[in-house]
Write a protein that holds these residues in place. Structure first.
Motif, PDB file in Angstrom:
ATOM      1  N   LEU A  35       4.941  -2.493   5.202  1.00 58.76           N
ATOM      2  CA  LEU A  35       5.437  -1.103   4.941  1.00 58.76           C
ATOM      3  C   LEU A  35       6.418  -0.836   6.269  1.00 58.76           C
ATOM      4  CD1 LEU A  35       2.455   1.028   4.144  1.00 58.76           C
ATOM      5  CD2 LEU A  35       4.090   0.147   2.735  1.00 58.76           C
ATOM      6  N   GLU A  36       6.276  -1.220   7.555  1.00 65.50           N
ATOM      7  CA  GLU A  36       7.164  -1.371   8.680  1.00 65.50           C
ATOM      8  C   GLU A  36       8.325  -2.028   8.224  1.00 65.50           C
ATOM      9  OE1 GLU A  36       6.961  -2.227  13.338  1.00 65.50           O
ATOM     10  OE2 GLU A  36       5.185  -1.874  12.428  1.00 65.50           O
ATOM     11  N   SER A  38       9.436  -2.850   5.648  1.00 65.97           N
ATOM     12  CA  SER A  38      10.409  -2.108   4.485  1.00 65.97           C
ATOM     13  C   SER A  38      11.148  -1.004   4.978  1.00 65.97           C
ATOM     14  CB  SER A  38       9.247  -1.590   3.408  1.00 65.97           C
ATOM     15  OG  SER A  38       9.920  -0.835   2.208  1.00 65.97           O
ATOM     16  N   MET A  39      10.558  -0.231   5.807  1.00 63.69           N
ATOM     17  CA  MET A  39      11.332   0.982   6.597  1.00 63.69           C
ATOM     18  C   MET A  39      12.480   0.315   7.340  1.00 63.69           C
ATOM     19  SD  MET A  39       8.359   3.677   7.434  1.00 63.69           S
ATOM     20  CE  MET A  39       7.556   2.968   8.610  1.00 63.69           C
ATOM     21  N   ASP A  42      15.030  -0.260   4.703  1.00 57.14           N
ATOM     22  CA  ASP A  42      15.545   0.811   4.143  1.00 57.14           C
ATOM     23  C   ASP A  42      16.804   1.451   5.289  1.00 57.14           C
ATOM     24  OD1 ASP A  42      13.955   0.825   1.921  1.00 57.14           O
ATOM     25  OD2 ASP A  42      12.552   2.191   2.751  1.00 57.14           O
ATOM     26  N   GLU A  43      16.463   1.272   6.749  1.00 55.52           N
ATOM     27  CA  GLU A  43      17.490   1.968   7.441  1.00 55.52           C
ATOM     28  C   GLU A  43      18.636   1.095   7.557  1.00 55.52           C
ATOM     29  OE1 GLU A  43      19.386   4.224   9.876  1.00 55.52           O
ATOM     30  OE2 GLU A  43      17.597   4.682   8.848  1.00 55.52           O
TER      31      GLU A  43
END
Length: 89
Positions: A35-36, A38-39, A42-43
């Protein structure tokens, strides 16, 4: 952003996508490190999109989506995971 900065950002996105893919393969979909990562990806994608929004330049990724271009989903594309990873049911 000049061309070199754009290419560097694209390379960062590709690297982040590959890391995300590797972490997913090792830990599964819901793990905190996945998840980290993925974030982070995303950024980077958001930075890329902001670059085109502020410059009013053509956005080749959106053009590929509109034209239904499968090159966008090649293993070398930063968006490859979008087509390969499915959420658990």
């Amino acid at each position: 952003m000049n061309r070199d900065e754009t290419e560097t950002l694209i390379q960062q996105m590709e690297h982040a996508r590959q890391q995300l893919h590797d972490l997913y393969a090792e830990h599964g979909f819901g793990h905190a490190c996945v998840l980290e990562q993925s974030m982070l990806l995303d950024e980077l994608i958001n930075q890329y999109n902001r670059m085109y929004q502020t410059r009013k330049q053509p956005h080749h990724v959106l053009d590929q989506i509109i034209n239904n271009d499968d090159v966008m989903f090649s293993p070398f594309s930063p968006f490859f995971l979008c087509k390969t990873v499915t959420s658990p049911t």
